[in-house]
Design a protein around this motif. Structure first.
Motif, PDB file in Angstrom:
ATOM      1  N   GLY A   4      -3.806  21.538  12.752  1.00  0.00           N
ATOM      2  CA  GLY A   4      -3.979  22.763  11.976  1.00  0.00           C
ATOM      3  C   GLY A   4      -2.654  23.404  11.624  1.00  0.00           C
ATOM      4  N   LEU A   5      -1.717  23.394  12.571  1.00  0.00           N
ATOM      5  CA  LEU A   5      -0.394  23.966  12.324  1.00  0.00           C
ATOM      6  C   LEU A   5       0.345  23.190  11.238  1.00  0.00           C
ATOM      7  CD1 LEU A   5       1.926  25.897  13.016  1.00  0.00           C
ATOM      8  CD2 LEU A   5       2.610  24.309  14.826  1.00  0.00           C
ATOM      9  N   LEU A   6       0.267  21.861  11.284  1.00  0.00           N
ATOM     10  CA  LEU A   6       0.930  21.036  10.271  1.00  0.00           C
ATOM     11  C   LEU A   6       0.367  21.322   8.880  1.00  0.00           C
ATOM     12  CD1 LEU A   6       1.172  17.582  12.112  1.00  0.00           C
ATOM     13  CD2 LEU A   6       2.992  19.252  11.750  1.00  0.00           C
ATOM     14  N   ALA A   7      -0.948  21.510   8.815  1.00  0.00           N
ATOM     15  CA  ALA A   7      -1.573  21.832   7.527  1.00  0.00           C
ATOM     16  C   ALA A   7      -1.177  23.224   7.053  1.00  0.00           C
ATOM     17  CB  ALA A   7      -3.098  21.731   7.646  1.00  0.00           C
ATOM     18  N   ALA A   8      -0.878  24.112   8.005  1.00  0.00           N
ATOM     19  CA  ALA A   8      -0.546  25.502   7.660  1.00  0.00           C
ATOM     20  C   ALA A   8       0.891  25.676   7.193  1.00  0.00           C
ATOM     21  CB  ALA A   8      -0.795  26.397   8.876  1.00  0.00           C
ATOM     22  N   ILE A   9       1.785  24.809   7.652  1.00  0.00           N
ATOM     23  CA  ILE A   9       3.217  24.991   7.373  1.00  0.00           C
ATOM     24  C   ILE A   9       3.533  25.120   5.889  1.00  0.00           C
ATOM     25  CG2 ILE A   9       5.454  23.795   7.444  1.00  0.00           C
ATOM     26  CD1 ILE A   9       4.760  22.922  10.287  1.00  0.00           C
ATOM     27  N   PRO A  10       3.052  24.209   5.022  1.00  0.00           N
ATOM     28  CA  PRO A  10       3.388  24.351   3.603  1.00  0.00           C
ATOM     29  C   PRO A  10       2.902  25.664   3.012  1.00  0.00           C
ATOM     30  CG  PRO A  10       2.453  22.179   4.052  1.00  0.00           C
ATOM     31  CD  PRO A  10       2.232  22.999   5.273  1.00  0.00           C
ATOM     32  N   MET A  11       1.811  26.197   3.566  1.00  0.00           N
ATOM     33  CA  MET A  11       1.275  27.454   3.059  1.00  0.00           C
ATOM     34  C   MET A  11       2.079  28.652   3.562  1.00  0.00           C
ATOM     35  SD  MET A  11      -1.159  25.987   1.486  1.00  0.00           S
ATOM     36  CE  MET A  11      -2.195  24.526   1.561  1.00  0.00           C
ATOM     37  N   LEU A  12       2.324  28.680   4.864  1.00  0.00           N
ATOM     38  CA  LEU A  12       2.985  29.837   5.464  1.00  0.00           C
ATOM     39  C   LEU A  12       4.442  29.966   5.016  1.00  0.00           C
ATOM     40  CD1 LEU A  12       1.530  29.748   9.102  1.00  0.00           C
ATOM     41  CD2 LEU A  12       0.835  31.188   7.173  1.00  0.00           C
ATOM     42  N   THR A  13       5.091  28.839   4.762  1.00  0.00           N
ATOM     43  CA  THR A  13       6.488  28.923   4.321  1.00  0.00           C
ATOM     44  C   THR A  13       6.612  29.530   2.930  1.00  0.00           C
ATOM     45  OG1 THR A  13       6.315  26.593   3.659  1.00  0.00           O
ATOM     46  CG2 THR A  13       7.396  27.061   5.754  1.00  0.00           C
ATOM     47  N   ASN A  14       5.501  29.648   2.224  1.00  0.00           N
ATOM     48  CA  ASN A  14       5.548  30.255   0.890  1.00  0.00           C
ATOM     49  C   ASN A  14       5.873  31.742   0.929  1.00  0.00           C
ATOM     50  OD1 ASN A  14       5.283  28.283  -1.062  1.00  0.00           O
ATOM     51  ND2 ASN A  14       3.064  28.274  -0.990  1.00  0.00           N
ATOM     52  N   VAL A  15       5.835  32.369   2.115  1.00  0.00           N
ATOM     53  CA  VAL A  15       6.236  33.785   2.187  1.00  0.00           C
ATOM     54  C   VAL A  15       7.693  33.947   1.794  1.00  0.00           C
ATOM     55  CG1 VAL A  15       4.548  34.306   3.991  1.00  0.00           C
ATOM     56  CG2 VAL A  15       6.856  33.630   4.639  1.00  0.00           C
ATOM     57  N   ILE A  16       8.436  32.854   1.837  1.00  0.00           N
ATOM     58  CA  ILE A  16       9.847  32.905   1.441  1.00  0.00           C
ATOM     59  C   ILE A  16       9.970  33.170  -0.052  1.00  0.00           C
ATOM     60  CG2 ILE A  16      11.962  31.484   1.336  1.00  0.00           C
ATOM     61  CD1 ILE A  16      11.098  30.223   3.939  1.00  0.00           C
ATOM     62  N   GLN A  17       8.859  33.078  -0.777  1.00  0.00           N
ATOM     63  CA  GLN A  17       8.910  33.411  -2.195  1.00  0.00           C
ATOM     64  C   GLN A  17       9.214  34.894  -2.419  1.00  0.00           C
ATOM     65  OE1 GLN A  17       6.276  31.884  -5.100  1.00  0.00           O
ATOM     66  NE2 GLN A  17       5.632  30.131  -3.871  1.00  0.00           N
ATOM     67  N   ILE A  18       9.015  35.719  -1.392  1.00  0.00           N
ATOM     68  CA  ILE A  18       9.328  37.152  -1.543  1.00  0.00           C
ATOM     69  C   ILE A  18      10.823  37.361  -1.791  1.00  0.00           C
ATOM     70  CG2 ILE A  18       9.301  39.404  -0.422  1.00  0.00           C
ATOM     71  CD1 ILE A  18       6.725  38.543   0.976  1.00  0.00           C
ATOM     72  N   PRO A  19      11.715  36.881  -0.894  1.00  0.00           N
ATOM     73  CA  PRO A  19      13.145  37.011  -1.231  1.00  0.00           C
ATOM     74  C   PRO A  19      13.542  36.125  -2.411  1.00  0.00           C
ATOM     75  CG  PRO A  19      12.865  35.752   0.799  1.00  0.00           C
ATOM     76  CD  PRO A  19      11.531  36.356   0.467  1.00  0.00           C
ATOM     77  N   ALA A  20      12.784  35.039  -2.628  1.00  0.00           N
ATOM     78  CA  ALA A  20      13.097  34.153  -3.758  1.00  0.00           C
ATOM     79  C   ALA A  20      12.920  34.873  -5.089  1.00  0.00           C
ATOM     80  CB  ALA A  20      12.218  32.909  -3.713  1.00  0.00           C
ATOM     81  N   VAL A  21      11.984  35.826  -5.143  1.00  0.00           N
ATOM     82  CA  VAL A  21      11.802  36.616  -6.367  1.00  0.00           C
ATOM     83  C   VAL A  21      13.102  37.336  -6.723  1.00  0.00           C
ATOM     84  CG1 VAL A  21      10.618  38.595  -7.380  1.00  0.00           C
ATOM     85  CG2 VAL A  21       9.316  36.903  -6.092  1.00  0.00           C
ATOM     86  N   TYR A  22      13.750  37.905  -5.714  1.00  0.00           N
ATOM     87  CA  TYR A  22      15.023  38.592  -5.967  1.00  0.00           C
ATOM     88  C   TYR A  22      16.049  37.614  -6.519  1.00  0.00           C
ATOM     89  CZ  TYR A  22      19.437  40.978  -5.245  1.00  0.00           C
ATOM     90  OH  TYR A  22      20.683  41.527  -5.445  1.00  0.00           O
ATOM     91  N   LEU A  23      16.109  36.433  -5.921  1.00  0.00           N
ATOM     92  CA  LEU A  23      17.057  35.412  -6.361  1.00  0.00           C
ATOM     93  C   LEU A  23      16.833  35.062  -7.827  1.00  0.00           C
ATOM     94  CD1 LEU A  23      19.290  33.587  -5.054  1.00  0.00           C
ATOM     95  CD2 LEU A  23      17.511  31.837  -4.817  1.00  0.00           C
ATOM     96  N   VAL A  24      15.579  34.844  -8.185  1.00  0.00           N
ATOM     97  CA  VAL A  24      15.243  34.469  -9.568  1.00  0.00           C
ATOM     98  C   VAL A  24      15.505  35.618 -10.520  1.00  0.00           C
ATOM     99  CG1 VAL A  24      13.353  33.789 -11.103  1.00  0.00           C
ATOM    100  CG2 VAL A  24      13.549  32.750  -8.840  1.00  0.00           C
ATOM    101  N   GLU A  25      15.061  36.833 -10.151  1.00  0.00           N
ATOM    102  CA  GLU A  25      15.200  37.990 -11.033  1.00  0.00           C
ATOM    103  C   GLU A  25      16.662  38.396 -11.212  1.00  0.00           C
ATOM    104  OE1 GLU A  25      13.027  39.806 -12.749  1.00  0.00           O
ATOM    105  OE2 GLU A  25      11.202  38.744 -12.184  1.00  0.00           O
ATOM    106  N   HIS A  26      17.459  38.194 -10.185  1.00  0.00           N
ATOM    107  CA  HIS A  26      18.857  38.618 -10.248  1.00  0.00           C
ATOM    108  C   HIS A  26      19.711  37.658 -11.074  1.00  0.00           C
ATOM    109  CE1 HIS A  26      22.522  40.645  -8.951  1.00  0.00           C
ATOM    110  NE2 HIS A  26      23.046  39.444  -8.693  1.00  0.00           N
ATOM    111  N   PHE A  27      19.561  36.355 -10.812  1.00  0.00           N
ATOM    112  CA  PHE A  27      20.430  35.387 -11.476  1.00  0.00           C
ATOM    113  C   PHE A  27      19.835  34.841 -12.777  1.00  0.00           C
ATOM    114  CE2 PHE A  27      21.871  35.204  -7.044  1.00  0.00           C
ATOM    115  CZ  PHE A  27      23.236  35.382  -7.227  1.00  0.00           C
ATOM    116  N   LYS A  28      18.506  34.847 -12.900  1.00  0.00           N
ATOM    117  CA  LYS A  28      17.825  34.429 -14.133  1.00  0.00           C
ATOM    118  C   LYS A  28      18.203  33.016 -14.586  1.00  0.00           C
ATOM    119  CE  LYS A  28      17.228  39.112 -15.936  1.00  0.00           C
ATOM    120  NZ  LYS A  28      17.789  39.824 -14.781  1.00  0.00           N
ATOM    121  N   VAL A  29      18.429  32.132 -13.612  1.00  0.00           N
ATOM    122  CA  VAL A  29      18.694  30.714 -13.911  1.00  0.00           C
ATOM    123  C   VAL A  29      17.669  29.891 -13.134  1.00  0.00           C
ATOM    124  CG1 VAL A  29      21.116  30.841 -14.586  1.00  0.00           C
ATOM    125  CG2 VAL A  29      20.517  30.827 -12.164  1.00  0.00           C
TER     126      VAL A  29
END
Length: 495
Positions: free
Chosen positions: A55-80
């Protein structure tokens, strides 16, 4: 290769870009076919993983998507977006090389820990890449052809995935029969090939043109809160969260169930998966066109209930034990879920893209992805705990008949072990479909119209196959896709 961000995407640029997106889908499918699903579960079982670990292995790809929160800043700031997607995709795919060498580098006691660590890194890098990719594709792929384009892309990828999965499945059975003492090392070639496909994937996306990004600003928290203030998009997220929880509560354990409870060979499990994918290919062509002609929600209203009812009927594959109808029922369920998955995957992806405002697509899609991923990540962990908890528990409904000198008791219905969360997944999925009814999408039609059109399409396909020309056309499918005239007559009016 140029990293230039373009103000205007020409027809030539668009054609090149869509070709690159298709090639990316093919390379990604090869990578996923050999490193996820049944193969990842089988490798983890070889390392001695429990249901909770699965169950944990199946969850990892999903739970790591929370990193998209700081990733939004990265995308919005650099726009590349292309540069960000390529760099992090390269880092994520590189972890497959380390995972491939786990049997050689780590003792058995540490192998599962190394596998978890590798998947965590792969998921984290992939989440950042996906955040940039989603916004990028939102601006690149024309909205009037998204349904049919992604259906074609997924169909081609599914065909390639079927071939790769079958070959890999039979390879593992051959290796197990000939070299049982070295079975742990049999997975290394699969992950090495997946690493190679992953590098090809990075090359393909690096050559896709990028349109200039529209943005509201770089305040991450304000941007991430905006989707919740949008009443209709907020309702959509409630549906997607409950839907992802329902299907991920049970789906990651289908392979475990077939391998351990029904005791099928790996090649049989893969064959059933391929059957489902083959049906998926046929359905993608139909659902993709229907989404362009009607709406995403209209298709979800048909495919969603079919999928959750299919989950419920998994209970009867071993009721009360393996029986003569086990394999026929498994075949029917894989066919039904193949049809349903095609519509639900396309629908849940495209409806979020369609309802997200263009100038806030990054934050809307990232917020939706994070919320869905947390829900989908928690579900298999709960499912793994359920599997262990209910292993020694049973719920029975008895029917008792008494007559003079005779008493007969029959198990009319019984839930044991895996059956419990198949049932819970069905119940939550049913609730999720109710939530979908509150979402508004322009152009929505009634469920019965979609069903009628779908049955008509199946009938036309069947009649087409009754002729020599029809058979020849089928051999070329899905490379041949007829253009739907409705796409040209009816534009997408959704903002």
């Amino acid at each position: 290769m140029s990293w230039e961000v373009k103000d205007v995407i020409t027809e030539e640029d668009l054609e090149k870009g869509l070709r690159g997106v298709t090639l990316d889908g093919l390379a990604t499918k090869v990578t996923l076919s050999m490193t996820t699903g049944a193969f990842l579960v089988a490798l983890a079982l070889q390392f001695g993983a429990s249901n909770s670990i699965i169950g944990l292995l199946a969850a990892i790809p999903m739970l790591t998507n929370v990193i998209q929160i700081p990733a939004v800043y990265l995308v919005e700031h650099f726009k590349v977006r292309r540069a960000i997607s390529v760099c992090f995709a390269f880092a994520g795919r590189s972890t497959l090389l380390v995972i491939a060498l786990i049997p050689f580098l780590f003792p058995t006691d540490w192998a599962i820990v190394a596998l978890i660590a590798g998947l965590l890194l792969k998921g984290a890098f992939g989440a950042v890449s996906q955040c940039a990719w989603s916004s990028w594709m939102r601006d690149l792929v024309p909205k009037e052809k998204r349904g049919s384009f992604y259906a074609k892309r997924m169909s081609l990828a599914a065909i390639l995935g079927m071939v790769v999965s079958l070959v890999a499945g039979y390879y593992l059975d051959w290796f197990k029969a000939g070299f049982p003492q070295y079975i742990l090392y049999s997975y290394t070639p699969l992950f090495l090939l997946a690493f190679g496909a992953g590098m090809a994937n990075v090359w393909f996306i690096a050559n896709i043109p990028e349109p200039r990004m529209e943005s509201k600003g770089v305040n991450v928290f304000r941007l991430m809160l905006e989707p919740f203030k949008n009443e209709n998009f907020s309702k959509l997220m409630k549906f997607l969260v409950t839907w992802n929880f329902a299907i991920n509560l049970a789906a990651p354990f289908f392979t475990v169930y077939m391998l351990k409870s029904i005791k099928l060979e790996m090649s049989t499990v893969i064959a059933l998966t391929v059957l489902s994918q083959a049906v998926n290919i046929v359905a993608l062509r139909i659902w993709g066109r229907f989404m362009d002609q009607f709406t995403n929600k209209s298709v979800l209203n048909v495919c969603g209930p079919l999928f959750i009812v299919s989950i419920f009927f998994w209970i009867f594959t071993m009721h009360p034990g393996r029986h003569a109808l086990t394999m026929p029922l498994l075949i029917l369920l894989h066919i039904a879920m193949g049809f349903a998955t095609a519509g639900t995957v396309l629908g849940t992806s495209n409806i979020a893209i369609r309802l997200a405002p263009k100038d806030a697509a990054t934050s809307y899609l990232a917020t939706s992805s994070v919320a869905n991923s947390i829900s989908a990540g928690i579900a298999p962990i709960v499912g793994g705990q359920f599997a262990d908890f209910f292993a020694q528990r049973k719920l029975s409904l008895l029917v008792n008949w008494t007559s003079p000198g005779t008493e007969v008791t029959v198990h009319a219905f019984k839930l044991t072990h895996w059956d419990f969360f198949f049932f819970f997944a069905f119940a939550i999925g049913f609730f999720s479909i109710r939530m979908l009814g509150k979402v508004q999408e322009k152009g929505e039609v009634e469920r019965k119209i979609i069903i009628h059109e779908f049955l008509s399409e199946i009938g036309r396909s069947a009649r087409g196959l009754s002729t020599v020309g029809g058979v020849l056309q089928m051999t070329q499918f899905p490379l041949l896709f007829q253009k739907n005239s409705a796409n040209e007559k009816k534009g997408d009016t959704q903002p």
